[in-house]
Design an enzyme around this catalytic site. Structure first.
Site, PDB file in Angstrom:
ATOM      1  N   GLU A 209       0.833  -1.200   0.000  1.00  0.00           N
ATOM      2  CA  GLU A 209       0.000   0.000   0.000  1.00  0.00           C
ATOM      3  C   GLU A 209       0.871   1.256   0.000  1.00  0.00           C
ATOM      4  O   GLU A 209       1.874   1.323   0.720  1.00  0.00           O
ATOM      5  CB  GLU A 209      -0.891  -0.025   1.248  1.00  0.00           C
ATOM      6  CG  GLU A 209      -1.862   1.119   1.375  1.00  0.00           C
ATOM      7  CD  GLU A 209      -2.753   0.977   2.602  1.00  0.00           C
ATOM      8  OE1 GLU A 209      -3.670   1.812   2.749  1.00  0.00           O
ATOM      9  OE2 GLU A 209      -2.544   0.047   3.409  1.00  0.00           O
TER      10      GLU A 209
ATOM     11  N   LYS B 136      -9.238   3.043  -2.563  1.00  0.00           N
ATOM     12  CA  LYS B 136      -9.612   2.386  -1.304  1.00  0.00           C
ATOM     13  C   LYS B 136     -10.951   2.907  -0.803  1.00  0.00           C
ATOM     14  O   LYS B 136     -11.166   4.114  -0.675  1.00  0.00           O
ATOM     15  CB  LYS B 136      -8.519   2.627  -0.267  1.00  0.00           C
ATOM     16  CG  LYS B 136      -8.661   1.831   1.018  1.00  0.00           C
ATOM     17  CD  LYS B 136      -7.436   2.053   1.909  1.00  0.00           C
ATOM     18  CE  LYS B 136      -7.453   1.169   3.139  1.00  0.00           C
ATOM     19  NZ  LYS B 136      -6.229   1.380   3.965  1.00  0.00           N
TER      20      LYS B 136
ATOM     21  N   CYS C 193      -5.732  -3.179   1.639  1.00  0.00           N
ATOM     22  CA  CYS C 193      -5.565  -3.323   3.085  1.00  0.00           C
ATOM     23  C   CYS C 193      -6.886  -3.516   3.833  1.00  0.00           C
ATOM     24  O   CYS C 193      -7.493  -4.574   3.766  1.00  0.00           O
ATOM     25  CB  CYS C 193      -4.780  -2.125   3.630  1.00  0.00           C
ATOM     26  SG  CYS C 193      -4.084  -2.389   5.277  1.00  0.00           S
TER      27      CYS C 193
END
Length: 268
Positions: free
Chosen positions: A45, A114, A148
């Protein structure tokens, strides 16, 4: 069906790297991955800039077609493999925590923002994405993208499974003491939604954070086909579409669902 050898690059650890340092390390990792037969390389990430960049973030973010993307495309083309990498994306006034997939010819295949932001740093700086399922076809395998914290929600992974994702690519910045995510949750997610999950983490101390490493490639039988340690590492394993097809035939979670009973799950 030919297996897709997938490499996970865990590093460089210890400091928030400059973009130039990150690109040099990526070039070296791509060379090693290609020599090992990998066709796909996944980074962590916010790989290009480092995670612990604080209020320097706005100056480091760049568009999806910015100079960092162009450099990654050159690396992918030089070594003949696809690369999925994390970076901070600038879109107008908004900043997104993003992952971009570049093909072995340097072409941009997909970009995902994200959707589930974690912690004070991310919520202060990033705008969450609003597209839950982003996919691309590569070497006969349907790839999906998350980042994540996204993968820690069963709904996001199940949405990918129902959309036909076979290999879910997840760049991550998993911190201590949450190693349970890498050890336990990832294999469970792969088992319950019947897909492969590639999870590439950061490692070592960085600013106020201490990243756990433990990158892994989890298979639909609930095993980790590759597992990194706690430091800089490059691991790889095969994603086998034939094995996935057989596993889905034996494990019938997806077909045995009763969506009509689940309405309360989508209401606050």
């Amino acid at each position: 069906m030919t297996p897709l050898r997938t490499a996970l690059f865990q590093g460089p650890g210890g400091v928030p790297c400059s973009t130039g340092d990150s690109l040099a390390a990526l070039d070296a990792a791509a060379r090693r991955a290609a020599l090992a037969g990998a066709r796909l390389l996944l980074t962590s990430e916010l790989y290009l800039t480092g995670y612990a960049v604080g209020d320097a973030l706005p100056g480091l973010a760049e568009p999806a077609d910015g100079p960092g993307a162009q450099s990654v495309a050159e690396i992918a083309a030089a070594h003949g493999l696809a690369i999925a990498y994390g970076y901070p994306e600038r879109a107008g006034e908004a900043l997104h925590n993003a992952v971009q997939l570049v093909g072995p010819g340097g072409d941009r295949l997909a970009n995902y923002r994200k959707t589930h932001l974690f912690g004070a740093f991310e919520t202060a700086w990033f705008t969450p994405g609003d597209e839950p399922v982003v996919q691309a076809e590569f070497d006969g395998v349907r790839l999906g993208l998350l980042i994540c914290y996204d993968v820690e929600f069963p709904e996001t992974v199940r949405a990918h499974a129902l959309a036909g994702t076979e290999l879910l690519l997840v760049p991550t910045a998993l911190m201590r003491p949450y190693e349970i995510v890498a050890h336990t949750l990832l294999p469970a997610r792969a088992w319950e939604s019947q897909l492969y999950i590639a999870y590439a983490n950061r490692c070592g101390p960085e600013g106020d954070f201490d990243f756990a490493g433990l990158s892994c490639l989890a298979a639909p039988d609930g095993t980790a086909r590759a597992r990194a340690g706690s430091g800089d590492d490059l691991v790889h394993a095969d994603v086998d579409p034939g094995f996935l097809k057989a596993s889905r035939a034996e494990n019938t979670y997806l077909g045995d669902r009763r969506p009509g009973l689940y309405g309360s799950l989508v209401h606050d």
